[in-house]
Scaffold this active site. Structure first.
Site, PDB file in Angstrom:
ATOM      1  CB  CYS A   2      22.621  63.042  40.893  1.00 48.78           C
ATOM      2  SG  CYS A   2      21.560  62.118  41.992  1.00 48.78           S
ATOM      3  NE  ARG A  28      27.734  63.177  37.825  1.00 46.64           N
ATOM      4  CZ  ARG A  28      28.927  63.258  38.411  1.00 46.64           C
ATOM      5  NH1 ARG A  28      30.013  63.105  37.701  1.00 46.64           N
ATOM      6  NH2 ARG A  28      29.020  63.490  39.687  1.00 46.64           N
ATOM      7  CD1 TRP A  66      22.491  55.183  40.719  1.00 45.73           C
ATOM      8  CD2 TRP A  66      22.767  55.856  42.831  1.00 45.73           C
ATOM      9  NE1 TRP A  66      22.883  54.093  41.465  1.00 45.73           N
ATOM     10  CE2 TRP A  66      23.050  54.487  42.762  1.00 45.73           C
ATOM     11  CE3 TRP A  66      22.863  56.500  44.066  1.00 45.73           C
ATOM     12  CZ2 TRP A  66      23.435  53.738  43.879  1.00 45.73           C
ATOM     13  CZ3 TRP A  66      23.237  55.765  45.180  1.00 45.73           C
ATOM     14  CH2 TRP A  66      23.526  54.395  45.075  1.00 45.73           C
ATOM     15  CG  ASN A  90      25.525  64.974  42.600  1.00 46.71           C
ATOM     16  OD1 ASN A  90      25.240  63.937  43.194  1.00 46.71           O
ATOM     17  ND2 ASN A  90      26.688  65.171  42.017  1.00 46.71           N
ATOM     18  N   GLY A  91      24.079  65.004  45.761  1.00 44.05           N
ATOM     19  CA  GLY A  91      24.733  64.892  47.065  1.00 44.05           C
ATOM     20  C   GLY A  91      23.751  64.365  48.084  1.00 44.05           C
ATOM     21  CD  GLU A 452      37.670  44.583  36.987  1.00 39.89           C
ATOM     22  OE1 GLU A 452      37.419  44.876  38.160  1.00 39.89           O
ATOM     23  OE2 GLU A 452      37.150  45.170  36.024  1.00 39.89           O
ATOM     24  CE  LYS A 456      33.687  45.626  34.662  1.00 40.40           C
ATOM     25  NZ  LYS A 456      34.780  46.230  35.360  1.00 40.40           N
ATOM     26  CD  GLU A 459      30.707  46.644  37.400  1.00 41.13           C
ATOM     27  OE1 GLU A 459      30.840  47.765  37.876  1.00 41.13           O
ATOM     28  OE2 GLU A 459      31.493  46.186  36.541  1.00 41.13           O
ATOM     29  CG  HIS A 475      40.253  27.519  54.031  1.00 36.74           C
ATOM     30  ND1 HIS A 475      40.654  26.515  54.883  1.00 36.74           N
ATOM     31  CD2 HIS A 475      41.353  27.861  53.318  1.00 36.74           C
ATOM     32  CE1 HIS A 475      41.960  26.284  54.713  1.00 36.74           C
ATOM     33  NE2 HIS A 475      42.398  27.080  53.743  1.00 36.74           N
ATOM     34  CE  LYS A 564      32.617  54.922  33.165  1.00 37.73           C
ATOM     35  NZ  LYS A 564      32.925  53.527  33.457  1.00 37.73           N
TER      36      LYS A 564
HETATM   37  C1  G6P Z   1      31.421  52.597  40.547  1.00 43.01           C
HETATM   38  C2  G6P Z   1      31.464  52.075  39.132  1.00 43.01           C
HETATM   39  C3  G6P Z   1      32.626  51.092  38.993  1.00 43.01           C
HETATM   40  C4  G6P Z   1      33.926  51.762  39.399  1.00 43.01           C
HETATM   41  C5  G6P Z   1      33.848  52.328  40.812  1.00 43.01           C
HETATM   42  C6  G6P Z   1      35.032  53.212  41.139  1.00 43.01           C
HETATM   43  O1  G6P Z   1      31.043  51.593  41.414  1.00 43.01           O
HETATM   44  O2  G6P Z   1      30.239  51.472  38.789  1.00 43.01           O
HETATM   45  O3  G6P Z   1      32.716  50.691  37.636  1.00 43.01           O
HETATM   46  O4  G6P Z   1      34.972  50.851  39.309  1.00 43.01           O
HETATM   47  O5  G6P Z   1      32.682  53.147  40.942  1.00 43.01           O
HETATM   48  O6  G6P Z   1      34.997  54.337  40.298  1.00 43.01           O
HETATM   49  P1  G6P Z   1      36.220  55.258  39.957  1.00 43.01           P
HETATM   50  O7  G6P Z   1      35.650  56.306  39.086  1.00 43.01           O
HETATM   51  O8  G6P Z   1      36.719  55.810  41.266  1.00 43.01           O
HETATM   52  O9  G6P Z   1      37.247  54.430  39.302  1.00 43.01           O
END
Ligand code: G6P
Length: 569
Positions: A2, A28, A66, A90-91, A452, A456, A459, A475, A564
């Site tokens: 948010c 956000r 969100w 927000n919260g 990673e 990606k 996501e 395993h 994000k």
């Molecule tokens: C969210 C985002 C990710 C990010 C993670 C940690 O899940 O979608 O892309 O890696 O938060 O965020 P930060 O801002 O702490 O790196």
């Protein structure tokens, strides 16, 4: 999670200004949005539409959501209005049910399923009882359990009220207006003067002034000047921010390396000393930043430093912290709530707190006794790319101080070289985009990279991708390999163990794709060390994920269900 914006201005402004600022915070959360300008309550599902509505006002509040409590619909979108009170929040209010039940018993009718609506009813009820607004906010802060950054407007009152605990809130101070926002992106194009709310602070905001309070006491808070570039906010010729941000990696990497030797030199050396003096160093982070942390822990471990990386949301369960521990938070946004909680816990145990962040003046930076900035510039795409490359590069720079010399200076050039793989990756993505499952295998430094790359792909392309340790495959997970299942292997220097993991899946019909450093690899990365390979292969993976999502025609910069900056637990 948010984003909120509130503006109180000397001259009237239209919803265009309000919403174009809200759009800057859309990363956000973007499932629904809304605003209140004193007469109009607009709430909509989907992405923010900046209309050409010409109605001009001096005070307004807005929100991009969100969802946490209550589904995604117009009813649950913010602002929430009760009687003469309108709020955005927000919260998460943990005791919202008790608050709501108490307010319902007083005859209040709720319209939404959100926790937030209770704030509006609480204030309106207390105003009807004749209480003073500042006394009400003070009491509300005492009674709320949970987190909030909230803006409040009251009919017939042209002051904007704000309060905060744990969720971020900043006030941008301009000559003719005050802009409240979840972070500095909200106003960094128009002012570089800001005041950051600390926990349980509340404020009255007028067009040219403000007063901050805590526990009923007035506070003296001065605006601080901040430095931030807005150059990166534009998509330029790229189809998506994500592609643009991957293409920025060489330049922002150079900027970072230069700054570690110049303006960040002192802090950098101090961090090295903190690591030297600590009994152990623990990185904590979430998502992509956790993968960079794993690389950091492994780089340092190779030089005999006692270093670990722990996922922030499980921090208390898997690590012992004491006053000889150095905890380094790694976070792009600097606002991730799981990381903040891990830091609070570490502080209570007496640990020293440092951080590696991208967004300056963020909560995590302000909680740390020492902080380095990765200088990646704003990342607009939800999937983190250039921030990861720079986080990993800071790790490399730190490890270099302990004797792990691995081509740091050449990294920007090498990153530029990886971009040349785009046509091949595009072709590969055409082949892979219709698969439902995909596996990425790595060992050693390749393991965080495998995770990673898989992250990606999940996501932004919604393909189920699992990144795992090559040695763990046999395993259990190998049971899932069928004819044609794509398996990407990260093979540095023809590592025999990774070769055999690859052979094991090939023998069971997998379509294997080797990203390696020898001519036998399908994608042969020009890396001269394992660390270099790890960083370059990650960028390759970012591009592959991008082209898979593109082939699937998905909303790459704003994937479904994600945000994000995750500012709730
Ligand atoms: C969210 C985002 C990710 C990010 C993670 C940690 O899940 O979608 O892309 O890696 O938060 O965020 P930060 O801002 O702490 O790196």
């Amino acid at each position: 999670m948010c984003g909120i914006i509130g503006i109180n201005a000397t001259e009237p402004y239209t919803s265009q200004e309000l919403l174009s600022r809200l759009k800057k915070l859309e990363y956000r959360g973007y499932d629904s949005w809304g605003y209140w300008n004193g007469t109009q309550l607009v709430k909509k599902v989907g992405k923010i539409e900046v209309s050409d509505d010409q109605q001009a006002v001096n005070v307004a509040i807005s929100h991009t959501r969100w969802a946490t409590h209550g589904g995604v619909n117009e009813k649950n979108a913010h602002p929430h209005r009760a009687g003469k009170v309108t709020i955005v929040h927000n919260g998460i209010i943990d005791n919202w049910k008790e608050l709501r039940t108490g307010l319902e018993a007083k005859g209040r009718g709720f319209r939404s399923e959100t926790d937030s609506e209770a704030i509006a009813h609480y204030i309106d009820t207390a105003l009807n009882e004749g209480k003073d607004i500042l006394a009400i906010i003070k009491l509300l802060i005492e009674e709320i359990h949970g987190t909030f950054a909230s803006l409040i407007m009251i009919d017939g009152d042209d002051t904007l009220y704000a309060m905060k605990r744990d969720s971020p809130l900043a006030l941008g101070v301009c000559k003719d207006r005050m802009i409240l926002g979840s972070d500095i992106y909200a106003f960094s194009d128009t002012t570089n003067e800001a005041i950051f709310f600390e926990n349980d602070e509340y404020a009255t905001i007028r067009p040219t002034g403000y007063t901050f309070y805590k526990n009923g006491e007035e506070l003296v808070k001065e605006a601080k000047a901040f430095k931030w570039t807005t150059m990166e906010e534009d998509k330029q010729e790229y189809a998506h921010f994500m592609l643009k941000e991957i293409h920025e990696e060489p330049s922002v990497n150079q900027r970072l390396i230069d700054s570690l030797q110049t303006e960040q030199d002192v802090h950098f050396k101090e961090l090295v000393d903190l690591i030297k003096n600590a009994k152990k160093t623990v990185f904590t982070a979430a998502g992509t930043a956790y993968h960079a942390s794993l690389l950091g822990a492994s780089f340092l471990h190779k030089c005999g430093v006692n270093a670990q990386a722990i996922i922030a949301s499980e921090f208390e369960n898997f690590i012992t912290i004491d006053d000889e521990t150095l905890v380094i938070a790694v976070s792009q946004s600097g606002e991730t709530m799981d990381v903040i909680e891990a830091l609070k816990y570490s502080k209570d145990k007496g640990a020293t707190i440092a951080s590696i962040v991208n967004v300056p003046y963020s909560t995590i930076e302000r909680m740390s006794s020492l902080s380095l900035q990765i200088l990646a510039g704003q990342e607009v795409a939800v999937a983190s790319t250039k921030a990861f490359a720079n986080q990993a590069t800071v790790m490399l720079a730190l490890a270099q101080e302990f004797g792990y010399a691995n081509g740091l200076a050449g990294m920007p050039k090498k990153l530029a070289g990886v971009l040349a793989f785009e046509p091949e990756l595009q072709k590969l993505a055409q082949e892979l985009h219709e698969h439902r499952d995909l596996y990425v295998l790595g060992r050693g430094l390749g393991y965080p990279v495998a995770r990673e790359i898989a992250l990606k792909i999940k996501e932004i392309s919604y393909v189920h991708a699992e990144g795992m340790m090559g040695g763990e495959l046999k395993h259990g997970t190998i049971a899932l390999i069928e004819n044609g299942t794509p398996v990407i292997s990260l093979v540095y220097n023809d590592d025999p163990k990774m070769r055999s993991s690859t052979q094991e899946v090939k023998a069971r019909g997998a379509r294997t794709i080797v990203i390696g450093t020898t001519p036998q690899a399908e994608l042969n990365v020009p890396a001269e060390s394992e660390a270099e390979f790890a960083i370059l292969a990650s960028t390759l993976g970012q591009l592959l994920a991008y082209y898979i999502a593109l082939a699937r025609n998905l909303p790459i910069d704003k994937p479904r269900n994600l945000a994000k900056s995750v500012t709730v637990l």
